[in-house]
Design an enzyme around this catalytic site. Structure first.
Site, mmCIF file in Angstrom:
data_model
loop_
_atom_site.group_PDB
_atom_site.id
_atom_site.type_symbol
_atom_site.label_atom_id
_atom_site.label_comp_id
_atom_site.label_asym_id
_atom_site.label_seq_id
_atom_site.Cartn_x
_atom_site.Cartn_y
_atom_site.Cartn_z
ATOM 1 N N LYS A 52 1.255 -0.841 -0.113
ATOM 2 C CA LYS A 52 0.557 -0.377 0.000
ATOM 3 C C LYS A 52 0.720 1.224 0.131
ATOM 4 C CE LYS A 52 -3.545 -2.015 1.872
ATOM 5 N NZ LYS A 52 -4.694 -2.518 3.283
ATOM 6 N N GLN A 96 -4.857 -1.789 10.320
ATOM 7 C CA GLN A 96 -5.205 -2.812 9.000
ATOM 8 C C GLN A 96 -5.041 -4.083 10.007
ATOM 9 O OE1 GLN A 96 -3.399 -3.492 5.426
ATOM 10 N NE2 GLN A 96 -3.853 -5.408 5.856
ATOM 11 N N ASP A 119 -11.308 2.482 4.406
ATOM 12 C CA ASP A 119 -11.624 1.096 3.488
ATOM 13 C C ASP A 119 -13.215 0.764 3.439
ATOM 14 O OD1 ASP A 119 -9.263 -0.730 3.894
ATOM 15 O OD2 ASP A 119 -8.944 -0.498 6.132
#
Ligand code: L34
Length: 297
Positions: A52, A96, A119
Protein backbone atom coordinates in the site's frame (compact mmCIF):
# COMPACT_ATOMS: atom_id res chain seq x y z
CA UNK A 1 -10.50 -19.31 -20.63
CA UNK A 2 -9.28 -15.77 -20.09
CA UNK A 3 -7.30 -14.50 -17.12
CA UNK A 4 -8.70 -11.52 -15.23
CA UNK A 5 -5.39 -9.74 -14.88
CA UNK A 6 -5.63 -7.73 -11.68
CA UNK A 7 -2.02 -6.73 -11.80
CA UNK A 8 -2.32 -5.20 -15.25
CA UNK A 9 -5.58 -3.43 -14.40
CA UNK A 10 -4.05 -2.09 -11.21
CA UNK A 11 -1.17 -0.62 -13.23
CA UNK A 12 -3.67 1.01 -15.56
CA UNK A 13 -5.58 2.54 -12.66
CA UNK A 14 -2.36 3.69 -11.02
CA UNK A 15 -1.47 5.56 -14.20
CA UNK A 16 -4.87 7.28 -14.09
CA UNK A 17 -4.28 8.20 -10.45
CA UNK A 18 -0.86 9.56 -11.31
CA UNK A 19 -2.33 12.00 -13.82
CA UNK A 20 -5.02 13.04 -11.34
CA UNK A 21 -2.34 13.83 -8.78
CA UNK A 22 -0.40 15.83 -11.35
CA UNK A 23 -3.55 17.87 -12.06
CA UNK A 24 -4.16 18.46 -8.38
CA UNK A 25 -0.61 19.68 -7.88
CA UNK A 26 -0.81 21.88 -10.98
CA UNK A 27 -3.92 23.58 -9.61
CA UNK A 28 -2.15 24.33 -6.33
CA UNK A 29 -3.70 21.51 -4.28
CA UNK A 30 -1.70 19.10 -2.20
CA UNK A 31 -1.32 15.42 -3.00
CA UNK A 32 -3.70 12.95 -1.29
CA UNK A 33 -2.29 11.65 1.99
CA UNK A 34 -2.97 8.13 3.29
CA UNK A 35 -1.90 6.90 6.72
CA UNK A 36 -1.70 3.20 7.55
CA UNK A 37 -1.46 1.77 11.05
CA UNK A 38 0.25 -1.60 11.32
CA UNK A 39 0.11 -3.33 14.70
CA UNK A 40 2.49 -6.21 15.37
CA UNK A 41 4.51 -8.35 13.01
CA UNK A 42 1.99 -10.46 11.13
CA UNK A 43 3.99 -11.43 8.02
CA UNK A 44 1.09 -11.17 5.57
CA UNK A 45 -0.03 -7.82 6.99
CA UNK A 46 3.49 -6.49 6.60
CA UNK A 47 3.49 -7.48 2.92
CA UNK A 48 0.08 -5.89 2.30
CA UNK A 49 0.83 -2.64 4.10
CA UNK A 50 4.20 -2.34 2.39
CA UNK A 51 2.46 -2.78 -0.92
CA UNK A 52 0.00 0.00 0.00
CA UNK A 53 2.79 2.40 0.93
CA UNK A 54 4.77 1.55 -2.20
CA UNK A 55 1.72 2.09 -4.39
CA UNK A 56 1.18 5.52 -2.80
CA UNK A 57 4.71 6.44 -3.78
CA UNK A 58 4.17 5.21 -7.33
CA UNK A 59 1.17 7.49 -7.90
CA UNK A 60 2.56 10.49 -6.04
CA UNK A 61 0.41 10.26 -2.92
CA UNK A 62 1.85 11.11 0.43
CA UNK A 63 1.82 8.20 2.85
CA UNK A 64 2.55 7.74 6.51
CA UNK A 65 3.18 4.31 7.98
CA UNK A 66 2.65 4.06 11.72
CA UNK A 67 4.01 0.89 13.27
CA UNK A 68 2.99 -0.16 16.76
CA UNK A 69 4.08 -3.13 18.84
CA UNK A 70 1.67 -6.05 19.22
CA UNK A 71 1.56 -5.17 22.91
CA UNK A 72 -0.07 -1.77 22.36
CA UNK A 73 -3.16 -1.37 24.55
CA UNK A 74 -6.61 -0.88 23.10
CA UNK A 75 -6.73 2.48 24.81
CA UNK A 76 -3.50 3.64 23.18
CA UNK A 77 -4.66 2.47 19.77
CA UNK A 78 -7.96 4.31 20.23
CA UNK A 79 -5.98 7.43 21.12
CA UNK A 80 -3.94 7.03 17.93
CA UNK A 81 -7.13 6.66 15.88
CA UNK A 82 -8.46 9.81 17.44
CA UNK A 83 -5.25 11.67 16.65
CA UNK A 84 -5.53 10.62 13.00
CA UNK A 85 -9.22 11.62 12.98
CA UNK A 86 -8.17 15.10 14.05
CA UNK A 87 -5.07 15.48 11.87
CA UNK A 88 -5.92 17.88 9.02
CA UNK A 89 -2.89 16.65 7.03
CA UNK A 90 -4.32 13.11 6.72
CA UNK A 91 -7.08 12.64 4.14
CA UNK A 92 -7.79 9.02 5.02
CA UNK A 93 -6.34 6.20 7.08
CA UNK A 94 -6.62 2.51 7.75
CA UNK A 95 -5.84 0.21 10.64
CA UNK A 96 -4.64 -3.02 9.06
CA UNK A 97 -6.48 -6.12 10.27
CA UNK A 98 -6.20 -8.56 11.96
CA UNK A 99 -5.35 -6.94 15.30
CA UNK A 100 -3.90 -8.78 18.32
CA UNK A 101 -6.49 -10.72 20.30
CA UNK A 102 -6.60 -8.30 23.24
CA UNK A 103 -7.86 -5.51 20.98
CA UNK A 104 -11.51 -5.37 19.94
CA UNK A 105 -11.50 -4.77 16.18
CA UNK A 106 -15.09 -3.55 16.15
CA UNK A 107 -14.27 -0.94 18.74
CA UNK A 108 -11.37 0.36 16.64
CA UNK A 109 -13.43 0.40 13.44
CA UNK A 110 -16.21 2.32 15.18
CA UNK A 111 -13.72 4.92 16.43
CA UNK A 112 -12.60 5.87 12.91
CA UNK A 113 -14.25 9.00 11.55
CA UNK A 114 -16.38 7.73 8.62
CA UNK A 115 -15.11 10.67 6.55
CA UNK A 116 -11.57 9.29 6.82
CA UNK A 117 -12.54 5.61 6.69
CA UNK A 118 -11.03 4.82 3.30
CA UNK A 119 -11.36 1.09 4.10
CA UNK A 120 -15.13 1.56 4.11
CA UNK A 121 -15.41 -0.65 7.23
CA UNK A 122 -17.30 1.78 9.49
CA UNK A 123 -21.02 0.98 9.81
CA UNK A 124 -21.85 4.43 8.42
CA UNK A 125 -20.06 3.60 5.18
CA UNK A 126 -21.38 0.04 5.20
CA UNK A 127 -24.95 1.30 5.67
CA UNK A 128 -24.52 3.88 2.93
CA UNK A 129 -23.22 1.15 0.65
CA UNK A 130 -26.23 -1.04 1.40
CA UNK A 131 -28.57 1.82 0.53
CA UNK A 132 -26.66 2.88 -2.59
CA UNK A 133 -25.62 6.23 -1.11
CA UNK A 134 -22.22 7.84 -1.69
CA UNK A 135 -19.65 6.01 0.45
CA UNK A 136 -16.19 4.52 0.56
CA UNK A 137 -16.58 0.98 -0.74
CA UNK A 138 -14.45 -1.66 1.02
CA UNK A 139 -11.34 -2.13 -1.10
CA UNK A 140 -11.63 -5.82 -1.99
CA UNK A 141 -15.26 -5.75 -3.17
CA UNK A 142 -14.57 -2.41 -4.86
CA UNK A 143 -11.62 -3.95 -6.68
CA UNK A 144 -13.78 -6.86 -7.83
CA UNK A 145 -16.61 -4.71 -9.21
CA UNK A 146 -14.03 -2.51 -10.95
CA UNK A 147 -12.53 -5.61 -12.51
CA UNK A 148 -15.95 -6.75 -13.72
CA UNK A 149 -16.58 -3.27 -15.13
CA UNK A 150 -13.27 -2.93 -16.93
CA UNK A 151 -13.55 -6.37 -18.48
CA UNK A 152 -17.13 -5.52 -19.48
CA UNK A 153 -18.45 -8.74 -18.00
CA UNK A 154 -22.25 -8.88 -18.15
CA UNK A 155 -23.98 -9.07 -14.75
CA UNK A 156 -27.68 -8.34 -15.31
CA UNK A 157 -29.80 -11.33 -14.33
CA UNK A 158 -26.74 -13.50 -13.65
CA UNK A 159 -26.68 -16.06 -10.88
CA UNK A 160 -23.95 -15.12 -8.41
CA UNK A 161 -22.74 -17.35 -5.63
CA UNK A 162 -20.55 -15.77 -2.96
CA UNK A 163 -18.66 -18.13 -0.66
CA UNK A 164 -17.98 -16.52 2.70
CA UNK A 165 -19.91 -13.94 4.71
CA UNK A 166 -17.20 -11.76 6.22
CA UNK A 167 -17.88 -8.10 6.90
CA UNK A 168 -15.06 -7.01 4.61
CA UNK A 169 -15.59 -9.26 1.58
CA UNK A 170 -18.45 -11.76 1.34
CA UNK A 171 -21.29 -9.71 2.79
CA UNK A 172 -20.53 -6.43 0.99
CA UNK A 173 -19.89 -8.34 -2.26
CA UNK A 174 -23.32 -9.94 -2.06
CA UNK A 175 -24.92 -6.52 -1.52
CA UNK A 176 -23.03 -4.78 -4.33
CA UNK A 177 -23.83 -7.40 -6.96
CA UNK A 178 -27.51 -7.47 -6.05
CA UNK A 179 -27.89 -3.69 -6.31
CA UNK A 180 -29.66 -2.00 -9.20
CA UNK A 181 -27.55 -1.08 -12.24
CA UNK A 182 -24.17 -2.19 -13.53
CA UNK A 183 -22.22 -4.06 -12.24
CA UNK A 184 -25.17 -5.47 -10.34
CA UNK A 185 -28.70 -6.68 -11.01
CA UNK A 186 -27.54 -10.18 -10.14
CA UNK A 187 -29.42 -12.84 -8.24
CA UNK A 188 -27.11 -13.52 -5.33
CA UNK A 189 -26.75 -16.54 -3.07
CA UNK A 190 -24.50 -16.10 -0.05
CA UNK A 191 -23.00 -19.41 1.10
CA UNK A 192 -21.00 -20.03 4.26
CA UNK A 193 -19.71 -22.68 6.63
CA UNK A 194 -23.23 -23.80 7.59
CA UNK A 195 -24.53 -24.07 4.02
CA UNK A 196 -25.92 -27.50 3.17
CA UNK A 197 -24.92 -29.12 -0.10
CA UNK A 198 -22.60 -26.32 -1.13
CA UNK A 199 -21.93 -27.86 -4.54
CA UNK A 200 -25.59 -27.70 -5.54
CA UNK A 201 -25.35 -23.93 -5.12
CA UNK A 202 -21.93 -23.30 -6.64
CA UNK A 203 -22.73 -25.36 -9.74
CA UNK A 204 -25.51 -22.90 -10.60
CA UNK A 205 -23.24 -19.86 -10.47
CA UNK A 206 -22.58 -17.77 -13.58
CA UNK A 207 -20.24 -15.74 -11.35
CA UNK A 208 -18.58 -17.47 -8.42
CA UNK A 209 -16.79 -15.39 -5.77
CA UNK A 210 -14.69 -17.45 -3.35
CA UNK A 211 -13.77 -15.70 -0.10
CA UNK A 212 -13.61 -18.36 2.57
CA UNK A 213 -9.91 -18.66 3.32
CA UNK A 214 -9.61 -22.39 2.70
CA UNK A 215 -6.84 -23.19 0.21
CA UNK A 216 -8.03 -24.69 -3.08
CA UNK A 217 -11.41 -25.61 -1.64
CA UNK A 218 -13.29 -24.87 -4.85
CA UNK A 219 -12.71 -27.78 -7.21
CA UNK A 220 -13.73 -28.34 -10.82
CA UNK A 221 -16.80 -30.44 -9.96
CA UNK A 222 -18.23 -27.44 -8.07
CA UNK A 223 -18.08 -25.08 -11.05
CA UNK A 224 -20.40 -24.67 -14.01
CA UNK A 225 -18.92 -24.74 -17.51
CA UNK A 226 -18.26 -21.15 -18.64
CA UNK A 227 -18.50 -19.55 -15.18
CA UNK A 228 -16.63 -16.41 -14.18
CA UNK A 229 -14.50 -17.38 -11.17
CA UNK A 230 -13.22 -14.74 -8.78
CA UNK A 231 -10.76 -16.00 -6.21
CA UNK A 232 -10.33 -13.74 -3.18
CA UNK A 233 -8.31 -16.23 -1.10
CA UNK A 234 -4.65 -15.60 -0.38
CA UNK A 235 -3.50 -18.57 1.64
CA UNK A 236 0.06 -19.37 2.56
CA UNK A 237 0.57 -23.06 2.02
CA UNK A 238 3.70 -24.73 3.31
CA UNK A 239 6.02 -25.65 0.47
CA UNK A 240 9.58 -26.71 1.24
CA UNK A 241 10.42 -26.51 -2.46
CA UNK A 242 10.26 -22.70 -2.44
CA UNK A 243 12.74 -20.18 -1.11
CA UNK A 244 10.25 -18.71 1.39
CA UNK A 245 9.04 -22.12 2.56
CA UNK A 246 5.50 -21.45 1.38
CA UNK A 247 3.51 -20.72 -1.74
CA UNK A 248 0.38 -18.62 -2.20
CA UNK A 249 -2.79 -20.52 -2.95
CA UNK A 250 -6.25 -19.15 -3.59
CA UNK A 251 -9.54 -20.59 -2.40
CA UNK A 252 -9.89 -22.06 -5.89
CA UNK A 253 -8.01 -25.04 -7.32
CA UNK A 254 -6.77 -23.00 -10.26
CA UNK A 255 -5.37 -25.83 -12.36
CA UNK A 256 -8.53 -27.91 -12.04
CA UNK A 257 -11.05 -25.09 -12.38
CA UNK A 258 -9.51 -22.83 -15.03
CA UNK A 259 -10.24 -25.09 -18.04
CA UNK A 260 -13.96 -24.87 -17.17
CA UNK A 261 -14.06 -21.13 -16.48
CA UNK A 262 -14.72 -18.42 -19.06
CA UNK A 263 -12.75 -15.96 -16.92
CA UNK A 264 -10.72 -16.55 -13.78
CA UNK A 265 -8.55 -14.47 -11.45
CA UNK A 266 -5.08 -15.77 -10.62
CA UNK A 267 -3.50 -15.76 -7.13
CA UNK A 268 -1.31 -13.77 -6.83
CA UNK A 269 -1.94 -11.03 -9.37
CA UNK A 270 -5.72 -11.06 -9.28
CA UNK A 271 -7.96 -9.60 -6.60
CA UNK A 272 -5.11 -8.65 -4.22
CA UNK A 273 -3.62 -6.15 -6.63
CA UNK A 274 -7.06 -4.58 -7.15
CA UNK A 275 -7.56 -4.31 -3.38
CA UNK A 276 -4.49 -2.13 -2.99
CA UNK A 277 -5.34 0.18 -5.87
CA UNK A 278 -8.96 0.55 -4.73
CA UNK A 279 -7.72 1.87 -1.41
CA UNK A 280 -5.83 4.54 -3.36
CA UNK A 281 -8.95 5.42 -5.35
CA UNK A 282 -10.80 5.91 -2.05
CA UNK A 283 -7.98 8.06 -0.74
CA UNK A 284 -8.19 10.29 -3.80
CA UNK A 285 -11.94 10.63 -3.21
CA UNK A 286 -11.22 11.57 0.40
CA UNK A 287 -8.70 14.22 -0.65
CA UNK A 288 -11.18 15.70 -3.10
CA UNK A 289 -14.07 15.56 -0.63
CA UNK A 290 -16.05 13.57 -3.17
CA UNK A 291 -17.99 11.46 -0.69
CA UNK A 292 -18.09 13.82 2.26
CA UNK A 293 -17.60 17.44 1.21
CA UNK A 294 -14.61 19.01 2.94
CA UNK A 295 -15.46 21.47 5.66
CA UNK A 296 -13.91 24.89 5.25
CA UNK A 297 -10.93 25.36 7.52
N1 L34 B 1 -7.83 -2.64 7.45
N2 L34 B 1 -7.20 -4.76 6.82
C1 L34 B 1 -7.63 -3.53 6.47
N3 L34 B 1 -7.89 -3.18 5.19
C2 L34 B 1 -7.70 -4.08 4.19
O1 L34 B 1 -7.99 -3.75 2.93
C3 L34 B 1 -7.20 -5.35 4.50
N4 L34 B 1 -6.91 -6.30 3.53
C4 L34 B 1 -7.17 -7.70 3.81
C5 L34 B 1 -6.51 -8.02 5.16
N5 L34 B 1 -6.64 -6.96 6.15
C6 L34 B 1 -7.00 -5.68 5.83
C7 L34 B 1 -5.88 -6.19 2.66
O2 L34 B 1 -5.26 -5.16 2.50
C8 L34 B 1 -6.51 -8.38 2.63
N6 L34 B 1 -5.68 -7.36 2.02
C9 L34 B 1 -4.76 -7.60 0.97
C10 L34 B 1 -3.99 -6.57 0.42
C11 L34 B 1 -3.09 -6.82 -0.58
C12 L34 B 1 -2.93 -8.09 -1.09
C13 L34 B 1 -3.69 -9.09 -0.55
C14 L34 B 1 -4.60 -8.85 0.47
C15 L34 B 1 -1.91 -8.34 -2.16
O3 L34 B 1 -1.18 -7.45 -2.52
N7 L34 B 1 -1.82 -9.57 -2.68
C16 L34 B 1 -0.85 -9.95 -3.68
C17 L34 B 1 0.12 -10.98 -3.14
C18 L34 B 1 0.82 -10.52 -1.93
C19 L34 B 1 1.79 -11.57 -1.37
O4 L34 B 1 2.81 -11.82 -2.04
O5 L34 B 1 1.54 -12.12 -0.29
C20 L34 B 1 -1.60 -10.54 -4.86
O6 L34 B 1 -1.11 -10.42 -5.98
O7 L34 B 1 -2.66 -11.14 -4.64
Amino acid sequence: MEILDGKKLAEEIKNELKSEVAEMLASGKKAPHLAAVLVGEDPASQVYVRSKVRSCEQVGFQSTLIREAATITEEALLALVDKLNQDPEIDGFIVQLPLPKHINEDKITLAINPEKDVDGFHPVNFGRMAQGLPCYLPATPYGIVEMIRRYNLPTQGKEVVVLGRSNIVGTPMSILLSRKGYPGDCTVTLCHSRTKDLTSHTRRADILVAAIGIPEMVTADMVKEGAVVIDVGINRVEDSGTEKGYRLAGDVDFDGVSPKASYITPVPGGVGAMTVVSLLVNTLKAAKGEIYPKKQA
